[in-house]
Design a protein around this motif. Structure first.
Motif, PDB file in Angstrom:
ATOM      1  N   PRO A 197      -4.638  -2.989  -5.989  1.00 23.55           N
ATOM      2  CA  PRO A 197      -5.461  -4.028  -6.631  1.00 23.55           C
ATOM      3  C   PRO A 197      -5.598  -5.251  -5.736  1.00 23.55           C
ATOM      4  N   ARG A 198      -6.699  -5.935  -5.855  1.00 26.31           N
ATOM      5  CA  ARG A 198      -6.961  -7.122  -5.015  1.00 26.31           C
ATOM      6  C   ARG A 198      -6.551  -8.415  -5.699  1.00 26.31           C
ATOM      7  N   GLN A 199      -6.250  -8.322  -6.979  1.00 28.17           N
ATOM      8  CA  GLN A 199      -5.897  -9.536  -7.722  1.00 28.17           C
ATOM      9  C   GLN A 199      -4.667  -9.291  -8.591  1.00 28.17           C
ATOM     10  N   ALA A 200      -4.039 -10.363  -8.980  1.00 25.89           N
ATOM     11  CA  ALA A 200      -2.879 -10.253  -9.873  1.00 25.89           C
ATOM     12  C   ALA A 200      -2.777 -11.513 -10.712  1.00 25.89           C
ATOM     13  N   LYS A 243       0.816  -1.220   0.000  1.00 24.90           N
ATOM     14  CA  LYS A 243       0.000   0.000   0.000  1.00 24.90           C
ATOM     15  C   LYS A 243       0.855   1.279   0.000  1.00 24.90           C
ATOM     16  N   ARG A 244       2.107   1.151   0.504  1.00 19.08           N
ATOM     17  CA  ARG A 244       3.003   2.323   0.531  1.00 19.08           C
ATOM     18  C   ARG A 244       3.203   2.917  -0.862  1.00 19.08           C
ATOM     19  N   PHE A 245       2.982   2.111  -1.910  1.00 15.16           N
ATOM     20  CA  PHE A 245       3.201   2.611  -3.263  1.00 15.16           C
ATOM     21  C   PHE A 245       1.955   3.289  -3.852  1.00 15.16           C
ATOM     22  N   PHE A 246       0.827   3.156  -3.168  1.00  8.92           N
ATOM     23  CA  PHE A 246      -0.437   3.675  -3.699  1.00  8.92           C
ATOM     24  C   PHE A 246      -0.943   4.837  -2.836  1.00  8.92           C
ATOM     25  N   ALA A 247      -1.851   5.627  -3.419  1.00 11.58           N
ATOM     26  CA  ALA A 247      -2.396   6.777  -2.686  1.00 11.58           C
ATOM     27  C   ALA A 247      -3.105   6.320  -1.416  1.00 11.58           C
ATOM     28  N   SER A 248      -3.838   5.219  -1.506  1.00 14.59           N
ATOM     29  CA  SER A 248      -4.480   4.681  -0.300  1.00 14.59           C
ATOM     30  C   SER A 248      -4.617   3.170  -0.446  1.00 14.59           C
TER      31      SER A 248
END
Ligand code: GLP
Length: 241
Positions: free
Chosen positions: A176-179, A166-171
């Protein structure tokens, strides 16, 4: 399994880059399996330096990345496609058409996973697969599970992975929940595996994965069964073995 202990992250990155360079020099048309995350960034930087110094030629290689978030497009700066271009592909003379990352924008998971497996097979398989190590023992996005997933598949990310990334995203809601990820079988079919790991926060999982039981609850533990694995780890990551 060979374990190479290094002083620190910089030393780890140089030694890992040397092993990748040796692969490229001995087989200029090799297939490299590549990874994202903070662990391999220094390795990519060092490979770029070697290229800039005229010591390494990427023009013959093909690449296949381990994984990609489902639902992120290539322009999203958190996509692994974007990461690879930023840290490596746009900085060396690799042929863009020979670089491959799972397509996170393909909504049909079966279709994309089948395409990716066939692509790897059509390239003749992976000569050297670079890996990082998740805190829960994941490799690629193969999360702790009841079984080892064999082929490229779509995964639901665990809460701990979502938290870690999450540190890489705004919140946290933007993570994403899937990959899509290569499976354990895909990774195990690579002729050579090179895993880079650094930092005290990885020391527990390093001890579990490489000196504990082989179990799908610690996906990286399967690497104990691979005939040609090199772990390049700094002293802090090896402090609990
Ligand atoms: C991510 C990636 C992995 C990576 C791992 C560790 O979730 N999908 O391929 O190895 O986490 O990342 P880091 O190197 O930043 O600790």
């Amino acid at each position: 399994m060979r374990i190479i202990e290094t002083k620190d992250y910089t030393d780890m990155s140089r030694k890992a880059a040397n092993l990748i360079a040796a692969q490229i020099v001995t087989k200029p048309n090799c297939v490299l399996g590549l990874a994202t995350g903070s662990s391999p960034i220094g390795t990519y930087d060092r490979l770029v330096e070697m290229y800039e110094q005229g010591d390494l030629d990427f023009s013959g290689i093909s690449t296949v990345n381990l994984d990609e978030y489902k639902g992120l497009d290539r322009e999203n700066d958190q996509s692994y496609y974007y990461f690879m271009h930023e840290h490596l592909f746009d900085r060396v003379n690799v042929v863009a058409e020979r670089t491959n990352v799972p397509n996170g924008m393909e909504p049909d998971a079966d279709k994309e996973c089948k395409r990716y497996e066939e692509l790897i097979a059509s390239l003749g398989g992976v000569d050297l697969q670079l890996l990082g190590l998740g805190h829960n023992g994941h490799i690629g996005f193969n999360e702790p599970a009841e079984i080892f997933d064999k082929a490229t598949h779509c995964v639901d990310l665990t809460e701990s992975t979502i938290e870690a990334n999450k540190r890489f995203f705004a919140s946290v809601d933007d993570v994403p929940r899937q990959a899509y990820t290569m499976g354990i079988g895909t990774i195990m079919r690579a002729k050579k595996v090179l895993l880079v790991v650094s930092g005290e926060d990885k020391a527990d999982i390093v001890a579990k994965a490489f000196f504990g039981d082989v179990t799908p609850q610690v996906p990286a533990s399967i690497l104990q069964m691979h005939p040609d694995v090199t772990v390049v780890a700094d002293a802090a990551a090896l402090s609990k073995i």
